[in-house]
Design a protein around this motif. Structure first.
Motif, PDB file in Angstrom:
ATOM      1  N   ALA A 169      52.255  96.138  84.701  1.00 29.22           N
ATOM      2  CA  ALA A 169      51.918  96.547  83.337  1.00 29.22           C
ATOM      3  C   ALA A 169      53.168  96.672  82.475  1.00 29.22           C
ATOM      4  CB  ALA A 169      51.155  97.868  83.363  1.00 29.22           C
ATOM      5  N   HIS A 213      44.272  93.653  86.074  1.00 27.09           N
ATOM      6  CA  HIS A 213      45.014  93.326  84.858  1.00 27.09           C
ATOM      7  C   HIS A 213      45.123  91.826  84.627  1.00 27.09           C
ATOM      8  CE1 HIS A 213      47.206  97.480  85.250  1.00 27.09           C
ATOM      9  NE2 HIS A 213      45.915  97.595  84.989  1.00 27.09           N
ATOM     10  N   SER A 249      46.951  94.735  90.202  1.00 21.81           N
ATOM     11  CA  SER A 249      47.231  95.699  89.137  1.00 21.81           C
ATOM     12  C   SER A 249      48.180  96.773  89.647  1.00 21.81           C
ATOM     13  CB  SER A 249      45.931  96.348  88.661  1.00 21.81           C
ATOM     14  OG  SER A 249      45.039  95.373  88.172  1.00 21.81           O
ATOM     15  N   LEU A 260      43.263  93.962  81.185  1.00 19.15           N
ATOM     16  CA  LEU A 260      44.560  93.957  80.526  1.00 19.15           C
ATOM     17  C   LEU A 260      44.491  94.650  79.165  1.00 19.15           C
ATOM     18  CD1 LEU A 260      47.493  93.049  80.700  1.00 19.15           C
ATOM     19  CD2 LEU A 260      46.808  90.846  79.728  1.00 19.15           C
TER      20      LEU A 260
END
Length: 550
Positions: free
Chosen positions: A70, A225, A65, A231
């Motif tokens: 992201a 994630h 992550s 997520l």
């Protein structure tokens, strides 16, 4: 039924409204604003189009992550590509296999993983990028040069600089696939779960009203994630609200978690049960393990001041602003549940979800805790069915139908047909649902043991009890030739402190078996135990990879 705009339209509005505000941070490292996020997304879109990518082409994200991961996910889903999330703890060989299986054109990964892979064996991949640095690790057909020219491409498109109104997402059909998440492999053969814009939008609609997600406020991302829970709750929902998401990016040990909570001061704290168990022990261990503390907590109703002191200490250690902390993925130990909910009265809830539902099925409500439940399911976005003549009292397999149900497993029609029937998704979980829509789980159907008398035995129920007994860190209960056996990982640090050797450990585990079986029906009795000195291998959400143990 969907009652809100597509989640990427919400994201578009959030970006424009939050233009100069912080968007994504790696804890104690770098931060980018929503303007910089928009510029990054448009730059990637320009690069991908120049490289010949078409709508629906796959962008693989194989990294721990982080803010870059992201932003790549949001770039892919916002511009009409399909984001493919791969757990970064997959082996390099498995990662290579899944990159090829997913037909990915671009790969974001970690250099150590890529160095153990053969780029020539990924012929469809046009470029591999180090997610930590943005460095091009390998490329073909000149795509690496396009990445190097990204800033120039953006400047040519926006000579006067990008403005809020310039940021535009696509407007897809809700049933188009926007993400593929490869499951963590509880069967040993990961499957690509195809999730749609409808699935994510339904989750935003169903989850956001039940939690204090507030525009422009701080949010701390602790979860992986690559897992659907992390997520959706740590990226998608806060990004649609213009929140400032700080990604921990460090092992979620109590010291790291506490420092991040104090600095970021979020209102929401999502984590798997083990994070909460270790955090409570880290902050309150001296008190709750002392003779005085144990006595007062045993008689907590007559020790309100002491409990309030512990409550205040725990909440202060979480930054002082937490309004709810929630867990899911596995059962919370009953003693921790009792400590948090009944004795300290902290705002703790549990939930339940699966990757195939992106992930939500149910979650609890602060102040309305129902013991052992996974909270209430969400009838506005789903239906639930229990395969049982009496769904409230007799357990059966739980199936879900509605806006959260995935589109199927990528290139795997047989696996899809096995779990999707007439719109109903067979979860494989066994449970009940009460008249207030509270979901109660007993275990996984595939883990169920059929006792000699024909009774169903759910190993997870036994493991919850066993894991609370002295010197037990974790366990797996399984069947061997009609005998029920427990594989036990002991708490080695505690054994060392107590000066207990092999003989002492055996005596304690024999006592534990007696205590355990006294709490179980006769047909569920555990016949023997086996010590394992290495922790069990886990999935991204912290579940044990049971298929590896026989």
């Amino acid at each position: 039924m969907i009652k809100i705009d597509n989640f990427i339209s919400l994201f578009e509005g959030a970006v424009r409204d939050s233009w100069d505000r912080p968007a994504l941070s790696d804890f104690r490292k770098s931060t980018i604003s929503y303007r910089e996020l928009a510029e990054r997304i448009d730059t990637l879109d320009l690069i991908w189009k120049k490289a010949g990518l078409q709508p629906g082409d796959k962008i693989a994200i194989n990294t721990k992550s982080c803010a870059l991961g992201a932003s790549v996910f949001m770039a892919a889903v916002s511009k009409g590509y399909v984001a493919v999330h791969l757990y970064n703890a997959f082996t390099p060989d498995d990662t290579l296999r899944l990159v090829n299986h997913s037909d990915s054109k671009i790969l974001y990964t970690e250099k150590r993983t890529f160095d153990a892979m053969d780029f020539e064996q990924m012929p469809e991949v046009l470029c591999a990028i180090d997610a930590a640095t943005g460095e091009v690790l390998a490329s073909r057909q000149g795509v690496g040069e396009l990445y190097a020219a990204g800033a120039q491409l953006l400047a040519e498109k926006y000579p006067a600089g990008m403005q809020p109104a310039d940021f535009q997402v696509i407007h897809p059909d809700l049933d188009e696939v926007c993400a593929i998440l490869y499951t963590s492999g509880s069967t040993g053969n990961p499957k690509g779960v195809m999730l749609t814009y409808r699935n994510y939008t339904a989750n935003v609609q169903g989850i956001a009203p039940g939690f204090p997600f507030h525009k422009w406020e701080n949010y701390l991302s602790l979860l992986p994630h690559a897992h659907s829970f992390g997520l959706t709750c740590d990226v998608v929902i806060p990004m649609t609200m213009g929140m400032h998401v700080t990604v921990l990016g460090l092992p979620p040990i109590p010291k790291n978690v506490q420092e991040a909570l104090v600095e970021v001061q979020p209102r929401i704290f999502y984590g798997v049960p083990l994070i909460f168990v270790k955090f409570a022990e880290y902050v309150l261990g001296a008190e709750i393990n002392s003779p005085e503390g144990k006595a007062k907590l045993a008689d907590y109703q007559n020790n309100a001041e002491y409990c309030q002191m512990l409550h205040d200490k725990l909440m202060a250690a979480m930054g002082g602003k937490i309004e709810v902390f929630a867990t899911g993925g596995s059962a919370i130990p009953s003693e921790v549940e009792a400590l948090l909910v009944y004795k300290l009265k902290v705002p703790f809830i549990t939930g339940y979800g699966l990757t195939e539902l992106a992930p939500i099925v149910s979650y609890g409500k602060v102040g309305k805790y129902v013991p052992k439940s996974c909270g209430e399911y969400l009838p506005e976005i789903m239906e639930i069915r229990i395969d049982s003549p009496d769904p409230e009292h007799i357990a059966g397999e739980l199936s879900v139908k509605g806006d959260v149900v995935f589109a199927g497993y990528y290139k795997n029609p047989e696996a899809t047909a096995a779990v999707l029937q007439d719109g109903w998704f067979r979860t494989g979980d066994i449970g009940t649902v009460d008249k207030n829509n509270n979901v109660f789980l007993l275990g996984r159907s595939k883990n169920m043991i059929l006792a000699e008398n024909g009774q169903n035995v759910y190993p997870e129920e036994i493991e919850v009890i066993l894991n609370e007994l002295p010197y037990v860190a974790e366990s797996i209960v399984l069947q061997r030739e009609h005998r029920i056996v427990a594989l036990v990982v002991p708490r080695m640090d505690d054994l060392d402190k107590a000066g207990l050797g092999a003989d002492g450990l055996d005596a304690i585990m024999r006592q534990n078996l007696v205590a355990l079986n006294n709490k179980l029906p006769g047909y569920s009795a555990v016949n023997d135990y086996e010590i394992r000195f290495e922790p069990f291998v886990k999935t991204p959400k912290g579940s044990i990879r049971r298929f590896m143990y026989k």
